[in-house]
Design an enzyme around this catalytic site. Structure first.
Site, PDB file in Angstrom:
ATOM      1  N   HIS A 114       0.824  -1.220   0.000  1.00 23.99           N
ATOM      2  CA  HIS A 114       0.000   0.000   0.000  1.00 23.99           C
ATOM      3  C   HIS A 114       0.856   1.267   0.000  1.00 23.99           C
ATOM      4  O   HIS A 114       0.375   2.349   0.341  1.00 23.99           O
ATOM      5  CB  HIS A 114      -0.972  -0.011   1.194  1.00 23.99           C
ATOM      6  CG  HIS A 114      -2.002  -1.096   1.078  1.00 23.99           C
ATOM      7  ND1 HIS A 114      -2.734  -1.589   2.138  1.00 23.99           N
ATOM      8  CD2 HIS A 114      -2.434  -1.808  -0.005  1.00 23.99           C
ATOM      9  CE1 HIS A 114      -3.550  -2.544   1.721  1.00 23.99           C
ATOM     10  NE2 HIS A 114      -3.386  -2.697   0.424  1.00 23.99           N
TER      11      HIS A 114
ATOM     12  N   CYS B  95      11.287  17.868 -12.137  1.00 27.91           N
ATOM     13  CA  CYS B  95      10.600  18.369 -13.342  1.00 27.91           C
ATOM     14  C   CYS B  95       9.713  19.573 -13.000  1.00 27.91           C
ATOM     15  O   CYS B  95       9.072  20.145 -13.875  1.00 27.91           O
ATOM     16  CB  CYS B  95       9.759  17.264 -13.985  1.00 27.91           C
ATOM     17  SG  CYS B  95       8.160  16.968 -13.191  1.00 27.91           S
TER      18      CYS B  95
ATOM     19  N   SER C 194      -6.780  -7.452   9.871  1.00 31.80           N
ATOM     20  CA  SER C 194      -8.149  -7.974   9.914  1.00 31.80           C
ATOM     21  C   SER C 194      -8.465  -8.759   8.648  1.00 31.80           C
ATOM     22  O   SER C 194      -9.528  -9.377   8.562  1.00 31.80           O
ATOM     23  CB  SER C 194      -9.135  -6.809  10.060  1.00 31.80           C
ATOM     24  OG  SER C 194      -9.034  -5.962   8.932  1.00 31.80           O
TER      25      SER C 194
HETATM   26  P1  NAD Z   1      -7.191  -3.144  10.264  1.00 35.06           P
HETATM   27  O1  NAD Z   1      -7.318  -1.844  10.984  1.00 35.06           O
HETATM   28  O2  NAD Z   1      -8.305  -3.574   9.403  1.00 35.06           O
HETATM   29  O3  NAD Z   1      -6.945  -4.314  11.330  1.00 35.06           O
HETATM   30  C1  NAD Z   1      -5.954  -4.231  12.312  1.00 35.06           C
HETATM   31  C2  NAD Z   1      -5.948  -5.532  13.058  1.00 35.06           C
HETATM   32  O4  NAD Z   1      -4.883  -5.472  13.997  1.00 35.06           O
HETATM   33  C3  NAD Z   1      -7.225  -5.795  13.851  1.00 35.06           C
HETATM   34  O5  NAD Z   1      -7.700  -7.076  13.519  1.00 35.06           O
HETATM   35  C4  NAD Z   1      -6.789  -5.719  15.318  1.00 35.06           C
HETATM   36  O6  NAD Z   1      -7.435  -6.677  16.117  1.00 35.06           O
HETATM   37  C5  NAD Z   1      -5.314  -6.027  15.228  1.00 35.06           C
HETATM   38  N1  NAD Z   1      -4.513  -5.415  16.286  1.00 35.06           N
HETATM   39  C6  NAD Z   1      -4.697  -4.241  16.949  1.00 35.06           C
HETATM   40  N2  NAD Z   1      -3.693  -4.027  17.805  1.00 35.06           N
HETATM   41  C7  NAD Z   1      -2.848  -5.077  17.687  1.00 35.06           C
HETATM   42  C8  NAD Z   1      -1.627  -5.439  18.308  1.00 35.06           C
HETATM   43  N3  NAD Z   1      -1.056  -4.646  19.214  1.00 35.06           N
HETATM   44  N4  NAD Z   1      -1.039  -6.600  17.944  1.00 35.06           N
HETATM   45  C9  NAD Z   1      -1.608  -7.414  17.022  1.00 35.06           C
HETATM   46  N5  NAD Z   1      -2.773  -7.125  16.415  1.00 35.06           N
HETATM   47  C10 NAD Z   1      -3.375  -5.972  16.719  1.00 35.06           C
HETATM   48  O7  NAD Z   1      -5.806  -3.098   9.496  1.00 35.06           O
HETATM   49  P2  NAD Z   1      -5.317  -3.852   8.187  1.00 35.06           P
HETATM   50  O8  NAD Z   1      -5.828  -5.237   8.148  1.00 35.06           O
HETATM   51  O9  NAD Z   1      -3.867  -3.613   8.090  1.00 35.06           O
HETATM   52  O10 NAD Z   1      -6.040  -3.082   6.984  1.00 35.06           O
HETATM   53  C11 NAD Z   1      -6.189  -1.686   7.014  1.00 35.06           C
HETATM   54  C12 NAD Z   1      -5.473  -0.881   5.949  1.00 35.06           C
HETATM   55  O11 NAD Z   1      -5.211   0.366   6.535  1.00 35.06           O
HETATM   56  C13 NAD Z   1      -4.155  -1.419   5.551  1.00 35.06           C
HETATM   57  O12 NAD Z   1      -4.251  -1.663   4.225  1.00 35.06           O
HETATM   58  C14 NAD Z   1      -3.150  -0.295   5.787  1.00 35.06           C
HETATM   59  O13 NAD Z   1      -2.695   0.180   4.550  1.00 35.06           O
HETATM   60  C15 NAD Z   1      -3.915   0.843   6.353  1.00 35.06           C
HETATM   61  N6  NAD Z   1      -3.410   1.342   7.657  1.00 35.06           N
HETATM   62  C16 NAD Z   1      -2.075   1.467   7.863  1.00 35.06           C
HETATM   63  C17 NAD Z   1      -1.607   1.941   9.077  1.00 35.06           C
HETATM   64  C18 NAD Z   1      -0.112   2.059   9.290  1.00 35.06           C
HETATM   65  O14 NAD Z   1       0.641   2.242   8.327  1.00 35.06           O
HETATM   66  N7  NAD Z   1       0.367   1.916  10.527  1.00 35.06           N
HETATM   67  C19 NAD Z   1      -2.508   2.282  10.083  1.00 35.06           C
HETATM   68  C20 NAD Z   1      -3.883   2.171   9.828  1.00 35.06           C
HETATM   69  C21 NAD Z   1      -4.316   1.688   8.600  1.00 35.06           C
END
Ligand code: NAD
Length: 276
Positions: A127, A177, A214
């Site tokens: 991403h 550019c 997730s």
């Molecule tokens: P999501 O928000 O859908 O899911 C996050 C998951 O992480 C949840 O299932 C939650 O239960 C779990 N979680 C929360 N705290 C945790 C911990 N300490 N240890 C382990 N698990 C934990 O995120 P996703 O599946 O990555 O999809 C969301 C999209 O959002 C991604 O594509 C990403 O690009 C973007 N995103 C990125 C960031 C970042 O760069 N840090 C932050 C938010 C969203």
């Protein structure tokens, strides 16, 4: 007791792995202070993903178009949160596993650059990466240093608040550019980056670690399935439950910043006392 057994089982798979690959999501950076999207209090609890999740919002902001107040608040919060964020013990454990020659690649959905800051060198960012800017005219990509990125971010927020369109365009005109740049991150509806390489890494892994995701964002969420079909063993760590239950050998409920360092310790122990 169950968790101890799972830590031992995960460590055994990892210590024996010929090629370990990690697949991470927003949860891995939650302990660095970056809110996830879908947890309670997460970004999509407070901001509307339909309004702000598309890539066109970045294009609009950085080209100086008028944007809703919610977009200004969103950018302002993201700049502040990302500037404070540093790798947590989960990121560092992955860096150490790479240095030990076990972890070959991190495939991440995160845009926060924290895997690289923790020492991982082979990182596939499907991403994108907020530290990289992409020219909207010629497509050139420019990687910014931390200081440069956040100085620009703070200036941009000021300009957005003041409605200073010329200022925004000046701040964002970073390309040689002369073109205006936007962050090289993928919004809803935009094509993911390096997916063929991510799939090929997943298919050649014999152990895949699924961390803090997730599994709701596609096509990235297909990665575990590719690894499974190629006969990899799968280990999942997630704070709220198992989202890949049908695929994984070990599904651990807990924080990656707490569990990964414990698994790493056991991997070191197993590697020092055995012939893996
Ligand atoms: P999501 O928000 O859908 O899911 C996050 C998951 O992480 C949840 O299932 C939650 O239960 C779990 N979680 C929360 N705290 C945790 C911990 N300490 N240890 C382990 N698990 C934990 O995120 P996703 O599946 O990555 O999809 C969301 C999209 O959002 C991604 O594509 C990403 O690009 C973007 N995103 C990125 C960031 C970042 O760069 N840090 C932050 C938010 C969203």
């Amino acid at each position: 007791m169950e968790l101890e057994r799972q830590i031992e089982e995960a460590a055994t798979y990892i210590a024996r792995a010929r090629k370990l690959v990690a697949f991470s999501g927003a949860g891995v950076s939650a302990e660095s202070g970056i809110p996830t999207f879908r947890d309670p209090g997460g970004l999509w609890d407070r901001f509307d993903p339909l309004e702000l999740g598309g890539g066109d919002i970045f294009t609009s902001i950085f080209s100086g178009a008028r944007v809703p107040q919610a977009a200004v608040d969103f950018v302002s919060e993201m700049v502040a949160v990302l500037e404070r964020a540093r790798p947590n013990p989960g990121h560092y454990a992955l860096g150490e596993l790479e240095r030990m020659g076990i972890l070959r690649t991190v495939i991440t959905q995160n845009i926060d650059n924290l895997h690289r800051e923790a020492g991982n060198t082979k990182v596939i960012e499907v991403h994108g990466n907020i530290f990289r800017m992409a020219c909207m005219i010629c497509g050139n990509r420019i990687m910014l240093e931390r200081e440069e990125l956040f100085a620009m971010g703070r200036e941009l927020v000021e300009m957005l608040r003041a409605g200073n369109i010329q200022g925004i365009v000046r701040v964002a005109s970073k390309c040689r550019c002369g073109g205006v740049c936007r962050p090289d991150v993928v919004g809803f509806g935009e094509p993911v980056q390096e997916m063929p390489r991510a799939i090929s890494e997943a298919q050649s892994a014999d152990v895949l670690l699924i961390l803090g995701t997730s599994g709701m964002v596609y096509p990235a969420a297909y990665i575990p399935e590719y690894a499974k079909r190629a006969k990899a063993r799968l280990v999942e760590i997630n704070a709220t439950g198992c989202y890949f239950q049908d695929l994984v050998e070990v599904g651990m409920v807990g924080k990656s910043g707490e569990l990964l360092p414990r698994i790493l310790e056991r991997v070191k122990y197993l590697r020092s006392y055995s012939v893996f």
